[in-house]
Design an enzyme around this catalytic site. Sequence first.
Site, PDB file in Angstrom:
ATOM      1  N   SER A 120       0.817  -1.214   0.000  1.00  0.00           N
ATOM      2  CA  SER A 120       0.000   0.000   0.000  1.00  0.00           C
ATOM      3  C   SER A 120       0.849   1.261   0.000  1.00  0.00           C
ATOM      4  O   SER A 120       0.327   2.351  -0.247  1.00  0.00           O
ATOM      5  CB  SER A 120      -0.861   0.026   1.264  1.00  0.00           C
ATOM      6  OG  SER A 120      -1.633  -1.130   1.366  1.00  0.00           O
ATOM      7  N   HIS A 141      -1.477  -2.960  -6.914  1.00  0.00           N
ATOM      8  CA  HIS A 141      -2.183  -2.607  -5.678  1.00  0.00           C
ATOM      9  C   HIS A 141      -3.690  -2.797  -5.865  1.00  0.00           C
ATOM     10  O   HIS A 141      -4.363  -1.943  -6.444  1.00  0.00           O
ATOM     11  CB  HIS A 141      -1.826  -1.155  -5.303  1.00  0.00           C
ATOM     12  CG  HIS A 141      -2.379  -0.718  -3.996  1.00  0.00           C
ATOM     13  ND1 HIS A 141      -2.676   0.587  -3.704  1.00  0.00           N
ATOM     14  CD2 HIS A 141      -2.713  -1.414  -2.871  1.00  0.00           C
ATOM     15  CE1 HIS A 141      -3.149   0.671  -2.478  1.00  0.00           C
ATOM     16  NE2 HIS A 141      -3.179  -0.533  -1.965  1.00  0.00           N
ATOM     17  N   GLU A 153      -4.172  -0.207  -8.845  1.00  0.00           N
ATOM     18  CA  GLU A 153      -3.187   0.869  -8.994  1.00  0.00           C
ATOM     19  C   GLU A 153      -1.873   0.168  -9.383  1.00  0.00           C
ATOM     20  O   GLU A 153      -1.356  -0.651  -8.612  1.00  0.00           O
ATOM     21  CB  GLU A 153      -3.062   1.577  -7.635  1.00  0.00           C
ATOM     22  CG  GLU A 153      -2.514   2.973  -7.670  1.00  0.00           C
ATOM     23  CD  GLU A 153      -2.521   3.619  -6.265  1.00  0.00           C
ATOM     24  OE1 GLU A 153      -2.514   2.923  -5.238  1.00  0.00           O
ATOM     25  OE2 GLU A 153      -2.509   4.863  -6.220  1.00  0.00           O
ATOM     26  N   ASN A 191      -3.316   5.812  -1.079  1.00  0.00           N
ATOM     27  CA  ASN A 191      -3.112   5.978   0.365  1.00  0.00           C
ATOM     28  C   ASN A 191      -2.510   7.321   0.748  1.00  0.00           C
ATOM     29  O   ASN A 191      -2.635   7.747   1.894  1.00  0.00           O
ATOM     30  CB  ASN A 191      -2.301   4.814   0.918  1.00  0.00           C
ATOM     31  CG  ASN A 191      -3.179   3.591   1.025  1.00  0.00           C
ATOM     32  OD1 ASN A 191      -4.255   3.656   1.618  1.00  0.00           O
ATOM     33  ND2 ASN A 191      -2.774   2.496   0.405  1.00  0.00           N
TER      34      ASN A 191
HETATM   35  P1  NAD Z   1      -3.147  -9.670   6.521  1.00  0.00           P
HETATM   36  O1  NAD Z   1      -2.496  -9.453   7.819  1.00  0.00           O
HETATM   37  O2  NAD Z   1      -4.634  -9.900   6.485  1.00  0.00           O
HETATM   38  O3  NAD Z   1      -2.474 -10.931   5.765  1.00  0.00           O
HETATM   39  C1  NAD Z   1      -1.094 -11.099   5.623  1.00  0.00           C
HETATM   40  C2  NAD Z   1      -0.790 -12.589   5.558  1.00  0.00           C
HETATM   41  O4  NAD Z   1       0.603 -12.778   5.262  1.00  0.00           O
HETATM   42  C3  NAD Z   1      -1.061 -13.352   6.873  1.00  0.00           C
HETATM   43  O5  NAD Z   1      -1.976 -14.395   6.610  1.00  0.00           O
HETATM   44  C4  NAD Z   1       0.314 -13.896   7.286  1.00  0.00           C
HETATM   45  O6  NAD Z   1       0.230 -15.195   7.882  1.00  0.00           O
HETATM   46  C5  NAD Z   1       1.027 -13.941   5.948  1.00  0.00           C
HETATM   47  N1  NAD Z   1       2.507 -13.934   6.058  1.00  0.00           N
HETATM   48  C6  NAD Z   1       3.286 -13.239   6.908  1.00  0.00           C
HETATM   49  N2  NAD Z   1       4.585 -13.498   6.665  1.00  0.00           N
HETATM   50  C7  NAD Z   1       4.618 -14.376   5.628  1.00  0.00           C
HETATM   51  C8  NAD Z   1       5.657 -15.025   4.922  1.00  0.00           C
HETATM   52  N3  NAD Z   1       6.955 -14.825   5.232  1.00  0.00           N
HETATM   53  N4  NAD Z   1       5.337 -15.890   3.912  1.00  0.00           N
HETATM   54  C9  NAD Z   1       4.040 -16.119   3.606  1.00  0.00           C
HETATM   55  N5  NAD Z   1       2.999 -15.519   4.241  1.00  0.00           N
HETATM   56  C10 NAD Z   1       3.291 -14.664   5.241  1.00  0.00           C
HETATM   57  O7  NAD Z   1      -2.747  -8.425   5.605  1.00  0.00           O
HETATM   58  P2  NAD Z   1      -3.552  -7.775   4.365  1.00  0.00           P
HETATM   59  O8  NAD Z   1      -4.540  -6.791   4.880  1.00  0.00           O
HETATM   60  O9  NAD Z   1      -3.996  -8.866   3.450  1.00  0.00           O
HETATM   61  O10 NAD Z   1      -2.376  -6.918   3.685  1.00  0.00           O
HETATM   62  C11 NAD Z   1      -1.406  -7.518   2.864  1.00  0.00           C
HETATM   63  C12 NAD Z   1      -0.777  -6.453   1.986  1.00  0.00           C
HETATM   64  O11 NAD Z   1      -1.807  -5.844   1.171  1.00  0.00           O
HETATM   65  C13 NAD Z   1      -0.114  -5.310   2.759  1.00  0.00           C
HETATM   66  O12 NAD Z   1       1.026  -4.891   2.065  1.00  0.00           O
HETATM   67  C14 NAD Z   1      -1.192  -4.236   2.755  1.00  0.00           C
HETATM   68  O13 NAD Z   1      -0.657  -2.941   2.893  1.00  0.00           O
HETATM   69  C15 NAD Z   1      -1.782  -4.432   1.370  1.00  0.00           C
HETATM   70  N6  NAD Z   1      -3.153  -3.933   1.181  1.00  0.00           N
HETATM   71  C16 NAD Z   1      -4.074  -4.092   2.167  1.00  0.00           C
HETATM   72  C17 NAD Z   1      -5.375  -3.620   1.950  1.00  0.00           C
HETATM   73  C18 NAD Z   1      -6.433  -3.816   2.993  1.00  0.00           C
HETATM   74  O14 NAD Z   1      -7.501  -3.178   2.875  1.00  0.00           O
HETATM   75  N7  NAD Z   1      -6.233  -4.668   3.978  1.00  0.00           N
HETATM   76  C19 NAD Z   1      -5.712  -2.992   0.733  1.00  0.00           C
HETATM   77  C20 NAD Z   1      -4.733  -2.886  -0.268  1.00  0.00           C
HETATM   78  C21 NAD Z   1      -3.450  -3.354  -0.030  1.00  0.00           C
END
Ligand code: NAD
Length: 284
Positions: A120, A141, A153, A191
Amino acid sequence: MSIDIIAVVGGGTMGNGIAHVAAQAGKQVRLIDLSDQVLEEAIVTIGKNLDRQVKKELIDRVERDATLARIQTANDLETGADGVDLVVEAVPEVPGLKYSIFEILDRVTGPDTILASNTSSISITEIAARTQRPDKVIGMHFMNPVPVMKLIEVIRGLATSDETTKVIFDLSEELGKTPVEVNDFPGFVSNRVLMPMINEAVFALMEGVAQPEAIDTVMKLGMNHPMGPLELADLIGLDTCLNILEVLHRELGDDRYRPCPLLRKYAAAGWLGRKSGRGFYEYS
Ligand code: NAD
């Protein structure tokens, strides 16, 4: 270059949505997470979201089952990412974690594999510099919830090639999304604009300007936003919001991005929003 096999690293909020839309577009998907429990829950979530699409008559049961059958799970990068055309990384928004994953991906994937991050706010240029293929590293993104939201994005790092950008644009359209190209600056466009608004709403709550429902209602009815900023923060995840604000604050060096202490407190308490059952609101 056609993209047929996609690995998605991280099976949380975003990863399971990305796996869903990729499989629905006919791609073979490998969903990779450290946690077997997360992987099991991700498959259940994707199944439920597909059921909702069947109920709305957007897809039939045959398509639902075929979509699920295209998703395999793995709990290590070496096997999960072997032989894929594209990796989309969706692990937590922590720079060191992303860097180490891209270093590993660079070693374990073929030289033509494109490496995308769903970050993000973290610099695509810096992630790409951890690899020997910065021309094939790009930001992809997706928005939350991925199966519903149309935007991707697409972030070009300093060295991202025109060819890589074109492949990702074409793929985004195949997934039924609208790609928009932006340059690599902290928070990109989405963001950079959204997080200061969410942060300000948390300051307003902390200072007692109004209750959460009132803050959200003002923004929904007054500004025509489909969700209020605090509801949206709960949907995104308060840990994710905090991590993004930390990146904006550090990288842009401007105090207007300073994360609100109340946001820090909620994240520290594990009140992360919908995913933990409690954030600014409670969820059953
Ligand atoms: P989340 O915490 O829901 O999920 C992340 C997952 O990654 C977890 O299940 C964790 O077990 C796993 N993980 C951690 N370390 C790991 C590794 N070494 N190998 C494999 N898996 C691993 O997070 P999220 O909300 O899905 O966010 C993920 C990314 O997406 C971030 O960069 C976030 O900024 C981006 N993002 C989030 C949103 C949102 O609304 N949540 C929107 C757009 C982008």
